[in-house]
Enzyme design. Sequence first.
Site, mmCIF file in Angstrom:
data_model
loop_
_atom_site.group_PDB
_atom_site.id
_atom_site.type_symbol
_atom_site.label_atom_id
_atom_site.label_comp_id
_atom_site.label_asym_id
_atom_site.label_seq_id
_atom_site.Cartn_x
_atom_site.Cartn_y
_atom_site.Cartn_z
ATOM 1 N N CYS A 1 3.292 2.961 -5.261
ATOM 2 C CA CYS A 1 3.412 4.227 -4.535
ATOM 3 C C CYS A 1 1.983 4.743 -4.426
ATOM 4 O O CYS A 1 1.246 4.734 -5.431
ATOM 5 C CB CYS A 1 4.278 5.218 -5.316
ATOM 6 S SG CYS A 1 4.173 6.911 -4.664
ATOM 7 N N CYS B 1 1.973 4.536 2.698
ATOM 8 C CA CYS B 1 3.211 4.901 2.019
ATOM 9 C C CYS B 1 4.053 3.644 1.821
ATOM 10 O O CYS B 1 4.412 2.972 2.792
ATOM 11 C CB CYS B 1 3.967 5.915 2.873
ATOM 12 S SG CYS B 1 5.584 6.296 2.199
HETATM 13 N N1 DGL Z 1 3.307 7.921 -1.426
HETATM 14 C C1 DGL Z 1 4.513 7.410 -0.891
HETATM 15 C C2 DGL Z 1 4.777 6.009 -1.334
HETATM 16 O O1 DGL Z 1 3.838 5.245 -1.431
HETATM 17 C C3 DGL Z 1 5.690 8.372 -0.855
HETATM 18 C C4 DGL Z 1 6.067 8.985 -2.158
HETATM 19 C C5 DGL Z 1 7.166 10.046 -2.038
HETATM 20 O O2 DGL Z 1 7.033 10.938 -1.188
HETATM 21 O O3 DGL Z 1 8.145 9.951 -2.773
HETATM 22 O O4 DGL Z 1 5.877 5.605 -1.550
#
Ligand code: DGL
Length: 273
Positions: free
Chosen positions: A183, A75
């Site tokens: 993301c 994340c």
């Molecule tokens: N997949 C995560 C990231 O890389 C979180 C995305 C989210 O929940 O907004 O930031």
Amino acid sequence: MLPMGMKIGFFDSGIGGLTVLKNVMKNFGNHQYFYLADNLNVPYGSKPISFLKENLEKIMYFYNLLHVDVLISACNTTDSIVLKNNIALNNYDFVYVSIIKNGIKSIKKEDSVLLLGTENTIKLGVYKNLLFEKGIKKFDELACPLFVPLIEEGYWYGQMADSILRFYLRDFRAKYDKVLLGCTHYPILEEQIERYTEALTIDPSDGIVDFLNEEIKVEKRIGSLSVNYYITGNIEKFKYLSKLFMKDISYVPNFKKIDLNKLYEKQSILFTK
Ligand code: DGL
């Protein structure tokens, strides 16, 4: 090497981090994999930083209880918080692996880069600062807050996906050499992002694979694969979407519901089958 392989943990707000998990599983094979999907709190991208920080400390506490050797940040939003020095990593026994630091290793200062990320990732500016330290001259960034809900609802293709992709990327056709997928959900839309921007996409999980290989020296193991999933929210939805995304990998998934607010009192039952 350990007879059972290493204990490798991952976490994300939902299914996005599966893009990292799958890449690692494909490269390193039979290790002990753990994945925490905090879909009770998805999306992280627009939540207050103070809430996310407190929540992340619970996730790290959980993984410390599990005695993972390595904790991979699947994340970018929470990794941005960690890299802003708000989290004391020396409180934990695992090696923490940053997606942002490893994700930008393949980017050169001559590259022109468009960063796509969540609102929080863009606001915290960690990618931008690190890329400017590298000497990048042509850089732009864009928060795409509708991508995560779109992906978590399973609309990866079709009209809905197309109109949201067009909405965000309409001004970025053929303007940059590289689009950084900042993301972990976004690689699920990778083909379409490449088509809309006519640029090469960079999936930061490739940098994580290189780091595990070169720095942690994770062994490439053969043998059956399994993953222990821990879900904080809608378990049926996660089961359905993870099955869809992981369909090209043969493995045994185990799903378990957890409550991050009850880790302290429920330690003993947490780890019973
Ligand atoms: N997949 C995560 C990231 O890389 C979180 C995305 C989210 O929940 O907004 O930031």
